[in-house]
Design an enzyme around this catalytic site. Structure first.
Site, PDB file in Angstrom:
ATOM      1  CG  ASP A  14       3.225 -23.273  41.665  1.00 41.17           C
ATOM      2  OD1 ASP A  14       2.995 -24.442  41.314  1.00 41.17           O
ATOM      3  OD2 ASP A  14       2.418 -22.587  42.307  1.00 41.17           O
ATOM      4  CG  LEU A  15       0.173 -23.625  35.900  1.00 45.31           C
ATOM      5  CD1 LEU A  15       0.704 -22.761  34.762  1.00 45.31           C
ATOM      6  CD2 LEU A  15      -0.322 -24.967  35.342  1.00 45.31           C
ATOM      7  CG  ASP A  16      -2.650 -24.153  39.612  1.00 49.74           C
ATOM      8  OD1 ASP A  16      -2.570 -23.959  38.382  1.00 49.74           O
ATOM      9  OD2 ASP A  16      -3.109 -25.192  40.108  1.00 49.74           O
ATOM     10  CB  THR A  22      -6.161 -22.974  37.634  1.00 57.01           C
ATOM     11  OG1 THR A  22      -5.078 -23.403  38.445  1.00 57.01           O
ATOM     12  CG2 THR A  22      -5.666 -22.667  36.230  1.00 57.01           C
ATOM     13  CE  LYS A  50      -3.162 -19.632  47.118  1.00 58.76           C
ATOM     14  NZ  LYS A  50      -2.558 -18.343  47.471  1.00 58.76           N
ATOM     15  CB  SER A 119       2.952 -27.233  38.111  1.00 58.29           C
ATOM     16  OG  SER A 119       1.609 -27.363  38.505  1.00 58.29           O
ATOM     17  CB  ALA A 120       1.412 -30.286  42.515  1.00 59.85           C
ATOM     18  CE  LYS A 150       5.523 -27.400  43.572  1.00 58.35           C
ATOM     19  NZ  LYS A 150       4.831 -26.299  42.884  1.00 58.35           N
ATOM     20  CD  GLU A 174       5.535 -22.951  44.661  1.00 61.22           C
ATOM     21  OE1 GLU A 174       4.499 -22.417  45.110  1.00 61.22           O
ATOM     22  OE2 GLU A 174       5.552 -24.085  44.181  1.00 61.22           O
ATOM     23  CG  ASP A 175       0.732 -19.548  44.694  1.00 64.25           C
ATOM     24  OD1 ASP A 175      -0.503 -19.447  44.752  1.00 64.25           O
ATOM     25  OD2 ASP A 175       1.304 -20.625  44.426  1.00 64.25           O
TER      26      ASP A 175
END
Length: 220
Positions: A14-16, A22, A50, A119-120, A150, A174-175
């Site tokens: 995942d990115l953020d 971000t 999130k 990522s979304a 997700k 993932e966070d």
């Protein structure tokens, strides 16, 4: 000595909140949007967004503000928020990459693991370029390529498919609770970035990528 019995060959990120943070920019843009409609938007509410798509996020914010809009108006609002957000992330620098990210990506890349982004965010490409992370990834799957948010596993299943691996050969970083659930529903292992008390379904939970080495993947 325990033999390495791990089947993991690919890593999906995942990115953020995992590679970069971000969330602050999303928060500032959503808050500005809420303020233009005459109500406020808190950091606690932002936490609830999130891993949630832009459209779903807007619907939640409108509900919190008790504001009703037509679909056409919602589209305009989402576009406006995104333009403010993009304006902020185009000023991002490699200094905003989360601690340990570059070292961990370098280590697993050199160890032969394949890497994909899942990522979304529809702005993943911009963020990876601005933070100088793009070269680590063999494939990038973002909000422009998937239709389901997700906890639906679509984004990770597509990443596995593009990398050429079966789900059980992949681990997801993932966070968000929804992201961990997506990984598990897709038949993948999950490493949670955050709090153990929150990411209860993850196989392993750490506070950040700075706490991981390639050995952690070998023992999954």
């Amino acid at each position: 000595m325990q033999e390495n019995i791990s089947n993991i060959k690919a890593c999906l990120f995942d990115l953020d909140g995992v590679l970069v943070d971000t969330a602050v920019y999303h928060y500032q843009a959503w808050k500005r949007l809420a303020n233009t409609m005459g109500f406020d938007f808190t950091e606690e509410q932002n936490e609830q967004l999130k891993g949630v798509s832009r459209v779903e996020s807007l619907n939640k914010i409108l509900a919190w503000g008790k504001v009703e809009k037509t679909d056409a108006e919602k589209e305009e609002l989402a576009t406006l928020k995104n333009s403010w957000y993009v304006d902020m992330i185009t000023k991002m620098t490699p200094a905003e990459v989360l601690p340990g990210t570059v070292d961990f990506l370098t280590e697993i890349h050199q160890a032969g693991y394949k890497l994909a982004l899942g990522s979304a965010s529809k702005n993943s490409g911009i963020i990876l370029e601005r933070t100088n992370l793009a070269h680590f990834f063999d494939e990038i799957v973002d909000g422009n390529m998937v239709t389901k948010s997700k906890p639906d596993p679509e984004v990770f299943l597509k990443g596995a498919e593009l990398l050429g691996f079966k789900p059980d050969e992949c681990v997801v970083f993932e966070d968000a609770v929804a992201g961990v659930e997506a990984a598990k529903r897709g038949g993948m292992k999950a490493i949670g970035i955050g709090e153990k008390s929150v990411l209860t379904e993850a196989n392993v939970v750490v506070s950040g990528l700075d706490k991981l080495t390639v050995k952690d993947l070998e023992s999954l």
